[in-house]
Structure formats: structure tokens, C-alpha cells
Design a protein around this motif. Sequence first.
Motif, PDB file in Angstrom:
ATOM      1  N   ARG A 223     -34.356  13.341 -12.876  1.00 40.18           N
ATOM      2  CA  ARG A 223     -35.004  12.894 -14.121  1.00 40.18           C
ATOM      3  C   ARG A 223     -36.364  12.273 -13.838  1.00 40.18           C
ATOM      4  NH1 ARG A 223     -30.647   9.243 -17.017  1.00 40.18           N
ATOM      5  NH2 ARG A 223     -32.596   8.555 -17.977  1.00 40.18           N
ATOM      6  N   SER A 224     -37.419  13.040 -14.079  1.00 36.06           N
ATOM      7  CA  SER A 224     -38.759  12.563 -13.726  1.00 36.06           C
ATOM      8  C   SER A 224     -39.129  11.296 -14.499  1.00 36.06           C
ATOM      9  CB  SER A 224     -39.791  13.660 -13.976  1.00 36.06           C
ATOM     10  OG  SER A 224     -39.771  14.020 -15.347  1.00 36.06           O
ATOM     11  N   ASP A 225     -38.507  11.105 -15.688  1.00 36.76           N
ATOM     12  CA  ASP A 225     -38.852   9.928 -16.482  1.00 36.76           C
ATOM     13  C   ASP A 225     -38.480   8.620 -15.785  1.00 36.76           C
ATOM     14  OD1 ASP A 225     -36.153  11.031 -17.067  1.00 36.76           O
ATOM     15  OD2 ASP A 225     -35.942   9.221 -18.304  1.00 36.76           O
ATOM     16  N   LEU A 226     -37.585   8.705 -14.797  1.00 34.58           N
ATOM     17  CA  LEU A 226     -37.165   7.483 -14.109  1.00 34.58           C
ATOM     18  C   LEU A 226     -38.102   7.114 -12.955  1.00 34.58           C
ATOM     19  CD1 LEU A 226     -33.316   8.153 -13.897  1.00 34.58           C
ATOM     20  CD2 LEU A 226     -34.512   6.615 -15.486  1.00 34.58           C
ATOM     21  N   TRP A 227     -38.970   8.053 -12.600  1.00 32.45           N
ATOM     22  CA  TRP A 227     -39.792   7.862 -11.399  1.00 32.45           C
ATOM     23  C   TRP A 227     -41.247   7.616 -11.771  1.00 32.45           C
ATOM     24  CZ3 TRP A 227     -37.707   9.031  -6.270  1.00 32.45           C
ATOM     25  CH2 TRP A 227     -36.343   9.374  -6.297  1.00 32.45           C
ATOM     26  N   SER A 228     -41.955   6.887 -10.930  1.00 34.33           N
ATOM     27  CA  SER A 228     -43.406   6.800 -11.080  1.00 34.33           C
ATOM     28  C   SER A 228     -43.977   8.195 -10.773  1.00 34.33           C
ATOM     29  CB  SER A 228     -43.979   5.786 -10.086  1.00 34.33           C
ATOM     30  OG  SER A 228     -43.831   6.268  -8.755  1.00 34.33           O
ATOM     31  N   ASP A 229     -45.200   8.465 -11.183  1.00 32.72           N
ATOM     32  CA  ASP A 229     -45.804   9.776 -10.898  1.00 32.72           C
ATOM     33  C   ASP A 229     -45.833  10.046  -9.399  1.00 32.72           C
ATOM     34  OD1 ASP A 229     -46.150  10.056 -13.588  1.00 32.72           O
ATOM     35  OD2 ASP A 229     -48.320   9.648 -13.568  1.00 32.72           O
ATOM     36  N   TRP A 232     -42.287  10.610  -8.110  1.00 30.10           N
ATOM     37  CA  TRP A 232     -41.740  11.920  -8.484  1.00 30.10           C
ATOM     38  C   TRP A 232     -42.362  13.016  -7.622  1.00 30.10           C
ATOM     39  CZ3 TRP A 232     -37.538  13.675 -10.322  1.00 30.10           C
ATOM     40  CH2 TRP A 232     -37.446  15.013 -10.768  1.00 30.10           C
ATOM     41  N   ALA A 281     -37.022   3.959  -8.853  1.00 33.71           N
ATOM     42  CA  ALA A 281     -36.385   4.835  -9.853  1.00 33.71           C
ATOM     43  C   ALA A 281     -34.994   4.313 -10.201  1.00 33.71           C
ATOM     44  CB  ALA A 281     -36.305   6.271  -9.317  1.00 33.71           C
ATOM     45  N   ARG A 284     -35.282   1.422 -12.595  1.00 37.72           N
ATOM     46  CA  ARG A 284     -35.612   1.864 -13.956  1.00 37.72           C
ATOM     47  C   ARG A 284     -34.372   2.436 -14.646  1.00 37.72           C
ATOM     48  NH1 ARG A 284     -39.935   4.439 -12.435  1.00 37.72           N
ATOM     49  NH2 ARG A 284     -41.252   2.606 -12.431  1.00 37.72           N
ATOM     50  N   TRP A 285     -33.608   3.213 -13.912  1.00 40.88           N
ATOM     51  CA  TRP A 285     -32.369   3.797 -14.444  1.00 40.88           C
ATOM     52  C   TRP A 285     -31.403   2.680 -14.884  1.00 40.88           C
ATOM     53  CZ3 TRP A 285     -27.460   3.186 -12.128  1.00 40.88           C
ATOM     54  CH2 TRP A 285     -26.431   3.945 -12.711  1.00 40.88           C
TER      55      TRP A 285
END
Length: 435
Positions: A223-229, A232, A281, A284-285
Motif C-alpha cells: 500500500r503506497s499510501d502508507l509509505w513516504s515517496d 515507497w 510505514a 502510519r498503518w
Amino acid sequence: MLRDRLERDLERARARTHALTDIDDSELTQQHSPLMSPLVWDLAHIANQEERWLLREVAGRGSVHEGIDELYDAFLHPRASRTALPLLGPDDARRYAAQVRTLSQKVLQSNSFDDELTRDGFVFSMIAQHEQQHDETMLATHQLRAGPPLLDAPEAPREATPPERERVLIPAGEFEMGTTDDPWALDNEKPVHRVYVPAFALDTLPVTNRHFARFIDDGGYRRSDLWSDEGWAHRCDVGLEAPQFWNRDVDGRWWRRSFGRGVPVHPDEPVVHVCFHEADAFARWAGARLPTEAEWEKAARWDPETGRSRRYPWGDDDPGPEHANLGQRHLGPAVVGAYPEGASPLGVHQLIGDVWEWTSSGFDPYPGFRAFPYREYSEVFFGGDFRVLRGGSFGTDQVACRGTFRNWDHPIRRQIFAGLRLAHDVPESAEAPDV
Ligand code: AVJ
Ligand code: FE
């Protein structure tokens, strides 16, 4: 007495160096990982650093071994290129280390600890710390190495006294960060300065394997939304899917390779061998975040009773086996809750030992920083692509671990013994310790 203590610290470091290097020559000279030096490099580098500071700087002695300084200069040759150098072989490296030690013991015995370098025994302790830091690095090399086990140790504690609460509130306010007086503090820990830390909540335990496996099962690595750019991009680049050394069997059970042995992933141990991006990540999750370095240090040192900062979460006493999993007594972390006597006054457990904890902070100097005694220990790394880690691991010796101690590494590194602990924002009005 100071002299005896320094002698013991140096001896303990050397015993450990021996335990890590009394192995076949080919194990010492080969490159176990492009991230690491051959072990024989660390061995002679330890001796070279000791020679430089204790024999040349302190005692004004000439070279013990001519013409090798540049081979063991960490800045001249990247780790991956060191096997190609004309390094001292295993026997010569051992002889060199023993020779330097015999001489430096005499320097220690006759020193009067009366100049800037030697005051309170600083430079002797610095050398014991340096050797122990490389011993932890060599331990990481052993973990990366393929082949049958070479190291052994009793299993880390398996019995837990869980904390009363899952997380505690650290109230808003200033605290004393860093130190000016700690005689063994390295330059980046100085000077003491007051830092205001807004109220936040901190987990009383490090993140466990059980919790981390839930992140994996919930698609955390997809899930890219959980990672910084940046995180990711790195995750995709190298195909991260689980902590380093983890493997899943056909029944879906997690195993991990630990110093050459396959062991089941213990659900109640702190997760280890995750990089900063994985830690970030995961946080954030979990609806949380990593603590800042100042938050971590306040949680570890601030005494709500007196408002002073102490050396360790439990006070100023030296770490004992009842306080923390340090010093490679075990080859892995203990279960969470295994060290109730090491908890802070507010009830945060295992801040010291078991696993290094990633913080969200970059590696920067404190106000009033002065490089001492050499720029290459800290100064040249300030402002680089690093994150600070705190607290030490099962592989960190107590001489190189305290509430002020700062470690740092690149955010993609995961061969170090690093895990994480979750911090949480709290509403500004939060005052009660129950959150
Ligand atoms: C503080 C652990 C990042 O290993 O690069 C050893 C310690 N400095 N020799 C490292 C160190 C010089 C350093 N760390
Ligand atoms: Fe070094």
C-alpha cells in the motif's frame, strides 16, 4: 576506581572481539556482505584506532606498525572494497591488536588523567566504546553471513511482566537534553540544553513481531499510501516484503534466520531488522508515528519527580542484567515486558537494550556542539541522509549505551539491530496520564 573500571571496560571489549574473531581464517578474510568489512579489517582497525589515540596522542609514542594507517582509514576505502586491500592477515592482525593492547595498558596505568583528552578517563573510554561499536558491527556481519552457526549464547529472557498500560502520556514541558558532565559522552551528545517537548503519548513497549506480521497481512508492503515517496521508491526498488531474514513456510508460519539458525519468529519479541522506511510505514498503518529524538530522550531520562534528566530510564545506576538486554549476553531480543526493573518512572519499558529504536529525526548537532576529539566521529555526518536511532540493542555494550547516546544510519539500512516504538499525538488539552 576509575583506572580499574577503564581497564575492565577495555578487557570486556577485547574478550568480545576475540569471541567474534576466533574463527577460521577464511571466515575472517571473506566479504560476507557488500555492506560490511571483512572481519579481519575491523580487528586491525580497532587496534589502529587504539594505537592512534592511546599510544600516539596520549603517550607520544611512534608507530607500532609502519605504513598501515591508510589501510584502516574508514574514509579512504568503502567497505565493499576492503578485501582487495593488502590488509594484515588474521595472525598479523591478532598480533598487532595484542601488541597495541599491551602498550596501552601501561599507558592507562601511568596516566594522570589531567589534560583535555584524558580527563576523567575520557579517551580510554572512547577507545573501549569504539571497540564495542565495531563489535556490534561485527555481530551484524555474523548475522549476514551464510553457513552453519559460529556463535552461541543462552536464550534471551522469555518471561514477561507486562506494563499496566499500553501507552503513557509524557506531559508538555522542557527537559534537559544531552549532557555536559557525563565524562564518557561523545561529542555529539553535548552540550546539555533545554528543549521544550509538547505533550505526546508513547507506547510502553517496542513494536512486536506479532504486530508487525499484522501489518504484512494487511498489505502493508503493497500500500503506497502508507509509505513516504522516498520509502515507497526504495520498497519497490529492492522488493521489500518483510523484515530482513524473515521467511514464510508453506503453512504460513514466519521463520527467521538468526546467526545461522532458523528459528520461529517469536510473536512477543520486538521486531528487528527493519529499515527506517519500514518503521515509518508501519507507524502510519498503526495510526501513529515515530517519536522524535527529543521525545525519545525525554521519555528515557526525564524524572517527573525532580524535573532532572538521569542517565538511564531506571536512574543513574549502571545497567545490570535485571535492567536491560545489552552486551551480547543473548543473540537476540528478549520478549517485551522482560525487564520491568528497567522501566522509566512513567512506566516505559525496554528503552535501553533489545533493539535500537528508529526516530523521525535527522542527525544534527546540538546548539554549542564542538567536534572532539576528531571531526570524523560525528561532524562530517551532520545533515546527511541519516536518521537517529536510540537506546542500544542486545548487541550494544553498556559502555556505549546511555540515555544520551546517539546512533545514526541511512534510512534504508536494516542489517543493524533496529526496531521501533510508536508515538502518538495527543490533544493539546490532554493532561491525565490515562490516554
Ligand atoms: C556511531 C555506529 C554510526 O559504526 O559508523 C565506529 C561508530 N565511528 N568507528 C559507525 C564508529 C567510527 C559509527 N556509528
Ligand atoms: Fe571505527
